[in-house]
Design a protein around this motif. Structure first.
Motif, mmCIF file in Angstrom:
data_model
loop_
_atom_site.group_PDB
_atom_site.id
_atom_site.type_symbol
_atom_site.label_atom_id
_atom_site.label_comp_id
_atom_site.label_asym_id
_atom_site.label_seq_id
_atom_site.Cartn_x
_atom_site.Cartn_y
_atom_site.Cartn_z
ATOM 1 N N ARG A 117 0.826 -1.214 0.000
ATOM 2 C CA ARG A 117 0.000 0.000 0.000
ATOM 3 C C ARG A 117 0.857 1.259 0.000
ATOM 4 N NH1 ARG A 117 0.506 -1.982 5.037
ATOM 5 N NH2 ARG A 117 0.955 -0.547 6.768
ATOM 6 N N LEU A 118 2.123 1.143 0.359
ATOM 7 C CA LEU A 118 3.005 2.308 0.422
ATOM 8 C C LEU A 118 3.777 2.521 -0.876
ATOM 9 C CD1 LEU A 118 4.453 1.886 4.029
ATOM 10 C CD2 LEU A 118 2.446 3.188 3.291
ATOM 11 N N HIS A 119 3.707 1.564 -1.795
ATOM 12 C CA HIS A 119 4.396 1.689 -3.091
ATOM 13 C C HIS A 119 3.462 2.415 -4.055
ATOM 14 C CE1 HIS A 119 7.935 -0.975 -2.375
ATOM 15 N NE2 HIS A 119 7.123 -1.472 -1.447
ATOM 16 N N LEU A 120 3.539 3.727 -4.054
ATOM 17 C CA LEU A 120 2.648 4.556 -4.850
ATOM 18 C C LEU A 120 3.402 5.145 -6.039
ATOM 19 C CD1 LEU A 120 0.977 6.487 -1.891
ATOM 20 C CD2 LEU A 120 0.121 4.438 -3.039
ATOM 21 N N ALA A 122 4.314 8.300 -8.621
ATOM 22 C CA ALA A 122 4.536 9.720 -8.375
ATOM 23 C C ALA A 122 3.235 10.500 -8.533
ATOM 24 C CB ALA A 122 5.600 10.245 -9.335
ATOM 25 N N ALA A 123 2.421 10.118 -9.519
ATOM 26 C CA ALA A 123 1.147 10.820 -9.734
ATOM 27 C C ALA A 123 0.211 10.623 -8.549
ATOM 28 C CB ALA A 123 0.493 10.323 -11.016
ATOM 29 N N GLU A 124 0.175 9.429 -7.970
ATOM 30 C CA GLU A 124 -0.694 9.171 -6.813
ATOM 31 C C GLU A 124 -0.270 10.002 -5.614
ATOM 32 O OE1 GLU A 124 -2.019 4.535 -7.668
ATOM 33 O OE2 GLU A 124 -0.095 4.956 -6.691
ATOM 34 N N VAL A 125 1.039 10.128 -5.401
ATOM 35 C CA VAL A 125 1.509 10.929 -4.265
ATOM 36 C C VAL A 125 1.189 12.402 -4.484
ATOM 37 C CG1 VAL A 125 3.539 11.631 -2.942
ATOM 38 C CG2 VAL A 125 3.315 9.265 -3.712
ATOM 39 N N ARG A 126 1.428 12.893 -5.683
ATOM 40 C CA ARG A 126 1.118 14.308 -5.951
ATOM 41 C C ARG A 126 -0.376 14.584 -5.774
ATOM 42 N NH1 ARG A 126 4.446 13.385 -10.470
ATOM 43 N NH2 ARG A 126 2.590 13.497 -11.830
ATOM 44 N N GLU A 127 -1.217 13.646 -6.187
ATOM 45 C CA GLU A 127 -2.661 13.824 -5.994
ATOM 46 C C GLU A 127 -3.009 13.874 -4.513
ATOM 47 O OE1 GLU A 127 -6.915 11.687 -7.246
ATOM 48 O OE2 GLU A 127 -5.004 10.749 -7.765
ATOM 49 N N HIS A 128 -2.358 13.020 -3.733
ATOM 50 C CA HIS A 128 -2.624 12.998 -2.291
ATOM 51 C C HIS A 128 -2.192 14.319 -1.651
ATOM 52 C CE1 HIS A 128 -3.280 10.913 1.571
ATOM 53 N NE2 HIS A 128 -2.269 11.662 1.999
ATOM 54 N N LEU A 129 -1.091 14.880 -2.115
ATOM 55 C CA LEU A 129 -0.616 16.143 -1.555
ATOM 56 C C LEU A 129 -1.526 17.305 -1.939
ATOM 57 C CD1 LEU A 129 3.229 15.792 -2.185
ATOM 58 C CD2 LEU A 129 2.029 15.533 -0.013
ATOM 59 N N GLY A 130 -2.201 17.171 -3.052
ATOM 60 C CA GLY A 130 -3.153 18.196 -3.456
ATOM 61 C C GLY A 130 -2.548 19.556 -3.712
ATOM 62 N N GLY A 131 -1.307 19.589 -4.147
ATOM 63 C CA GLY A 131 -0.667 20.865 -4.441
ATOM 64 C C GLY A 131 -0.040 21.544 -3.245
ATOM 65 N N PRO A 190 3.451 15.237 12.679
ATOM 66 C CA PRO A 190 2.113 15.549 12.162
ATOM 67 C C PRO A 190 2.146 15.861 10.673
ATOM 68 C CG PRO A 190 2.562 16.737 14.212
ATOM 69 C CD PRO A 190 3.852 16.123 13.778
ATOM 70 N N ARG A 191 1.066 15.501 9.979
ATOM 71 C CA ARG A 191 0.903 15.767 8.551
ATOM 72 C C ARG A 191 2.004 15.104 7.718
ATOM 73 N NH1 ARG A 191 -2.724 19.328 7.154
ATOM 74 N NH2 ARG A 191 -1.620 19.983 5.265
ATOM 75 N N SER A 192 2.397 13.918 8.150
ATOM 76 C CA SER A 192 3.430 13.195 7.398
ATOM 77 C C SER A 192 2.798 12.060 6.607
ATOM 78 C CB SER A 192 4.509 12.646 8.330
ATOM 79 O OG SER A 192 3.972 11.702 9.238
ATOM 80 N N MET A 193 3.482 11.648 5.556
ATOM 81 C CA MET A 193 3.040 10.575 4.681
ATOM 82 C C MET A 193 4.246 9.705 4.361
ATOM 83 S SD MET A 193 1.411 10.976 0.861
ATOM 84 C CE MET A 193 0.910 9.547 -0.107
ATOM 85 N N VAL A 194 4.106 8.386 4.543
ATOM 86 C CA VAL A 194 5.194 7.451 4.289
ATOM 87 C C VAL A 194 4.996 6.820 2.916
ATOM 88 C CG1 VAL A 194 6.380 5.365 5.076
ATOM 89 C CG2 VAL A 194 5.442 6.980 6.757
ATOM 90 N N VAL A 195 6.039 6.879 2.087
ATOM 91 C CA VAL A 195 5.987 6.320 0.739
ATOM 92 C C VAL A 195 7.242 5.483 0.507
ATOM 93 C CG1 VAL A 195 5.857 6.803 -1.736
ATOM 94 C CG2 VAL A 195 4.694 8.314 -0.114
#
Length: 454
Positions: A117-120, A122-131, A190-195
């Motif tokens: 689930r952590l192997h995303l 680049a497009a998926e991560v950018r979408e999650h960050l929402g800019g 806080p507000r961290s994301m593991v990839v």
């Protein structure tokens, strides 16, 4: 005619995964000769785009010669198709190796295994960050209190909606343990994301730092965290404390990270261990291996497995000849099983002749990837081994009835990395076994005295 296929090396598979995940823009495939020469000469692609390292795919001559319609299928180690490559160039390096270049297209999602689930992409991560702005942290090791405080300070210098992107390099053994350690630290960020990203562990080189920055930007990072201070506790000191089960300094690491550290690095008395006895036929290595097995079994504080004798020959080595390739395969099979014993916290004792240094090194690497390894060279002289010749093997080899026999017409490469050297021609078995047990006690794998029976 079928399309040729090829399984890239581990490093090449990591590059392939990054290409398919959109982590290497503007690259869409493996480089050709002009790009590689330009990158090596000045850190730029042939069109002038800055780029830090070559991204290349080597193939054997038969694969290069069999490319049909300019395509080759790239597979994972199990042979499952992962991507197809439209070959635009087949080129030779100065040393004669052959490489293929061209864009790659996915055929199936990669099989990641644990933490998929952590192997995303680049497009998926950018979408999650929402800019939102993001601070990328390349976590080549655990994040302790000092590092966590520095990361939080770096994130606080960014706009209020900034995120922390914890990128875990997975192109190295042991990535699952590192991911668990980073997930434990994420609770204090806080507000961290593991990839998980298929990068090697950071080595500090300029080119590697540039590649990390490029990949981080592809995943949406607007800034890359750079640690300025040395670790509060050097890795060697930390490892020694964990090996001994000793407490860590107060305030050094969060409790959740310490729990994962202790799970990932068991104390030596709980850690898997492979003991490899090597020596000529008749040197006494099998006798010592059985003696060590019995001594550990009598203690009762460690599980122990003996991989030697008829069971190994029947279950692992049936059908193998005495050719060098088959002898190497025999030792590799024993090493694989022994490492699996070690993976689960047991002691594996094995005693093949293991005459070749390269194969012994491969067994060491397998064992140390999951636990510890001890090499015991039973250095009994050849003349004494021949005197013992209970099976008549040396006599048959001297008579030319056996070929490729170690010590007669095939070499035994004496170890330069043995942890213990024993000559059984002048000592009794009990004395030799006692010395091995004492070595394991000094190393910490066996307690000085076994614990009391409950």
């Amino acid at each position: 005619m079928d399309q040729p296929s090829w399984t890239p090396s581990p490093d090449e598979r990591a590059d392939l995964e990054l290409l398919l995940a959109g982590g290497y823009p503007p690259l869409t495939g493996f480089m050709g000769s002009a790009d590689v020469a330009s990158v090596r000469a000045g850190g730029r692609l042939a069109d002038g785009t800055p780029w830090p390292v070559p991204v290349i795919l080597e193939v054997p001559p038969d694969v290069a010669a069999s490319v049909v319609r300019g395509r080759v299928t790239l597979t994972d180690p199990e042979g499952a198709p992962v991507a197809t490559m439209d070959v635009t160039e087949i080129w030779d390096a100065a040393d004669g190796r052959q490489f293929v270049a061209g864009p790659v297209r996915p055929l199936a999602p990669p099989a990641y295994g644990a933490f998929r689930r952590l192997h995303l992409t680049a497009a998926e991560v950018r979408e999650h960050l929402g800019g939102a702005p993001a601070l990328a942290v390349i976590t080549g090791g655990p994040l302790h209190c000092r590092e966590i405080a520095a990361v939080r300070a770096g994130a606080e210098a960014l706009p209020a909606d900034a995120r922390i992107l914890l990128l875990v390099p997975t192109a190295a053994p042991g990535s699952e343990a590192l991911i668990r350690l980073v997930l434990a630290a994420a609770g204090d960020l806080p507000r961290s994301m593991v990839v998980a990203v298929p990068l090697p562990r950071p080595d500090g080189s300029v080119a590697e730092r540039q590649r990390v920055a490029h990949v981080a930007a592809a995943y949406g990072a607007t800034q890359v965290f750079a640690a300025a201070d040395p670790p509060a506790l050097p890795d060697g000191e930390l490892g020694a404390l964990l090996d001994a089960g000793a407490p860590l300094p107060a305030g050094f690491t969060p409790p959740a990270v310490e729990r994962e550290l202790r799970r990932a690095r068991r104390t030596l008395t709980q850690r898997g261990l492979v003991v490899l006895f090597t020596g000529l036929s008749g040197s006494g290595k099998s006798t010592l291996a059985r003696g060590l097995h019995d001594a550990v079994a009598e203690r009762g504080d460690r599980t122990v497995t003996l991989l030697d004798g008829d069971v190994v020959r029947r279950m692992l080595s049936a059908g193998l000849s005495f050719s060098r390739a088959d002898r190497d395969l025999n030792v590799a099979r024993i090493g694989f099983v022994a490492a699996e014993v070690g993976r689960h916290g047991g002691i594996a004792i094995c005693a093949p002749i293991a005459p070749y240094a390269r194969t012994r090194a491969e067994v060491r690497a397998m064992a140390e990837a999951v636990g510890s390894f001890v090499l015991v060279w039973v250095a009994t002289p050849l003349a004494r081994c021949e005197e013992r010749d209970r099976k008549g093997l040396y006599a048959r080899a001297r008579a030319g009835q056996l070929t490729g026999f170690t010590g007669i017409d095939d070499p035994y490469e004496e170890p330069s990395d043995a942890d213990l050297v024993i000559d059984t021609s002048t000592r009794g078995v009990d004395d030799c076994v006692r010395e091995v047990v004492e070595l394991l006690q000094r190393g910490g794998w066996l307690a000085a005295e076994p614990g009391p029976t409950p």
